[in-house]
Write an enzyme that holds these catalytic residues in place. Structure first.
Site, PDB file in Angstrom:
ATOM      1  N   LYS A 109       0.857  -1.182   0.000  1.00 51.70           N
ATOM      2  CA  LYS A 109       0.000   0.000   0.000  1.00 51.70           C
ATOM      3  C   LYS A 109       0.888   1.225   0.000  1.00 51.70           C
ATOM      4  CE  LYS A 109      -4.555   0.528  -0.001  1.00 51.70           C
ATOM      5  NZ  LYS A 109      -5.516  -0.355  -0.712  1.00 51.70           N
ATOM      6  N   ASP A 149      -6.889   4.309  -4.977  1.00 53.13           N
ATOM      7  CA  ASP A 149      -7.463   4.164  -3.639  1.00 53.13           C
ATOM      8  C   ASP A 149      -8.149   5.480  -3.315  1.00 53.13           C
ATOM      9  OD1 ASP A 149      -7.104   3.993  -0.379  1.00 53.13           O
ATOM     10  OD2 ASP A 149      -7.170   2.005  -1.282  1.00 53.13           O
TER      11      ASP A 149
END
Length: 423
Positions: A109, A149
């Site tokens: 991430k 995201d």
């Protein structure tokens, strides 16, 4: 003693879920130790020029949790609340999400601590390109593959791809488009990728109701978050016959007991940028939103939205975690005791990474799948994963969240057992 931050608690809870699953399957201590921390953590301080000519120093992150199953995979988040612990938690969840869906990816991430809404388009492009350049060889089509995201989108991924390709030699540029997924279709993105997370969540919900031998037709839902995930979840749930009676975003909450017209609300949001002031619905408070008597509550915004402070007001029968980590551990225990069915995030919102994998495969093979083909594959992948979670839940007599982690941990342990640990 200082109280841990919200993001620190998120990472603690993510790590606790891993350790609980490891204990449940009597995981090899070596594997448990490896999974207990990210493999690498990168913090980047990089300058960006604002339209005024002034420079601002921003901080970005890329956490690579585990890659035993394949290349690291995970989104890039632009949000003022991004910090190291949040990205650690998100990367950990990605490892287990990919394992649960049996994808050949590991967990990663990234993010930049900035509010993209405060940036002009040229400023946003400069942030994306400078961050991508600063990441350098820490991403790559067979090493670490970013995706959109919170606060990023297909356009963002197009800029990331272009920046990366232009840093490669001429012979590499045309075969490295899969360095990112979630990019525009014209640039090699997959049909169905934009709607994948929301539609995947709806398929996970449909599977749960199938376990109960019940139909979704006529069931009511309230959705927190009306960005990419929440809006597509709302459309998919409406297709399945559900009545969406309330939708919340950062500006407020709109409510209509008879059911909102999701398409008309999307048009309103496209014109105004917010759900508030939608003329065909009433306005209620956030507190009233969480206390609505609905069949399904869908947190599709950010982490830690259902906590010890508001969990007692929840009157939903099912919670579909379309966001990552929307329920704290303390609140989860209360919901479990109260008999609320929670579809955990590593299952519920896995549709995005599933179709990211399909995009990566299409780029790798220079192929293009139809939207119907992508959607059918997504549905099958979500239902098969939900089947495996249901089996683990029966075997272990545990919650769906625990069952999902146990299923993922079992695959990770098996792979480490087969590969061994070098040297």
């Amino acid at each position: 003693m200082a109280t841990p931050s919200v993001t620190a608690r998120l990472y603690e809870e993510a790590a606790a879920n891993v350790q609980q699953a490891a204990a449940a399957i009597d995981m090899d201590p070596k594997v448990r130790q490896i999974l207990s921390a990210p493999m690498s953590e990168l913090i980047i301080n990089f300058p960006v020029q604002r339209d005024s000519g002034e420079y601002e120093l921003l901080q970005g992150y890329r956490i690579q949790h585990n890659n035993v199953l394949g290349p690291y995979k995970g989104g890039i988040r632009f949000h003022p609340g991004v910090d190291l612990d949040e990205v650690r938690a998100l990367a950990t969840w990605m490892t287990f999400k990919c394992a649960l869906l049996q994808l050949p990816f590991g967990g990663a991430k990234g993010g930049v601590a900035i509010d993209p809404r405060t940036l002009s388009d040229p400023e946003l492009e400069r942030v994306v390109r400078r961050f991508t350049h600063s990441l350098g060889g820490n991403i790559g089509p067979e090493f670490d593959i970013p995706a959109p995201d919170v606060g990023t989108d297909a356009r963002t991924m197009g800029w990331m791809m272009d920046t990366y390709l232009n840093s490669r030699g001429p012979g590499e540029r045309q075969n490295a488009r899969r360095v990112v997924t979630g990019k525009p279709v014209e640039l090699g993105g997959s049909l169905g990728r934009e709607s994948a997370t929301g539609r995947g969540a709806a398929y996970a919900l449909r599977h749960l109701y199938g376990e109960f031998d019940r139909s979704l037709d006529g069931q009511t839902a309230a959705i927190q978050g009306f960005g990419n995930v929440g809006s597509h979840a709302a459309l998919a749930m409406e297709e399945l016959g559900m009545r969406i009676i309330a939708i919340a975003d950062v500006t407020g909450v709109v409510h209509d007991p008879a059911g909102l017209d999701v398409s008309k609300l999307l048009t309103h949001v496209g014109q105004t940028g917010a759900v508030i002031d939608y003329p065909a619905a009433d306005v209620i408070t956030v507190e009233e939103f969480f206390g609505l008597e609905v069949d399904v509550l869908v947190p599709a915004a950010l982490e830690a939205q259902i906590t010890a402070r508001n969990v007692d007001s929840i009157r939903a029968q099912v919670i579909l975690e379309a966001a990552n980590g929307p329920i704290t551990a303390e609140a989860s225990a209360v919901l479990e005791h109260g008999g609320v069915h929670v579809i955990p995030d590593i299952l519920a919102n896995a549709g995005g990474v599933v179709v990211s994998y399909y995009e990566w495969v299409q780029n790798k093979t220079s192929d293009r799948w139809s939207a119907d083909d992508v959607d059918a594959r997504l549905r099958d992948a979500m239902w098969e994963a939900a089947d495996r979670v249901a089996i683990r839940r029966t075997e272990h007599g545990c919650t769906r969240r625990q069952a999902a982690y146990i299923e993922a941990a079992t695959l990770l342990q098996s792979v480490y057992g087969l590969r061994g640990i070098f040297p």
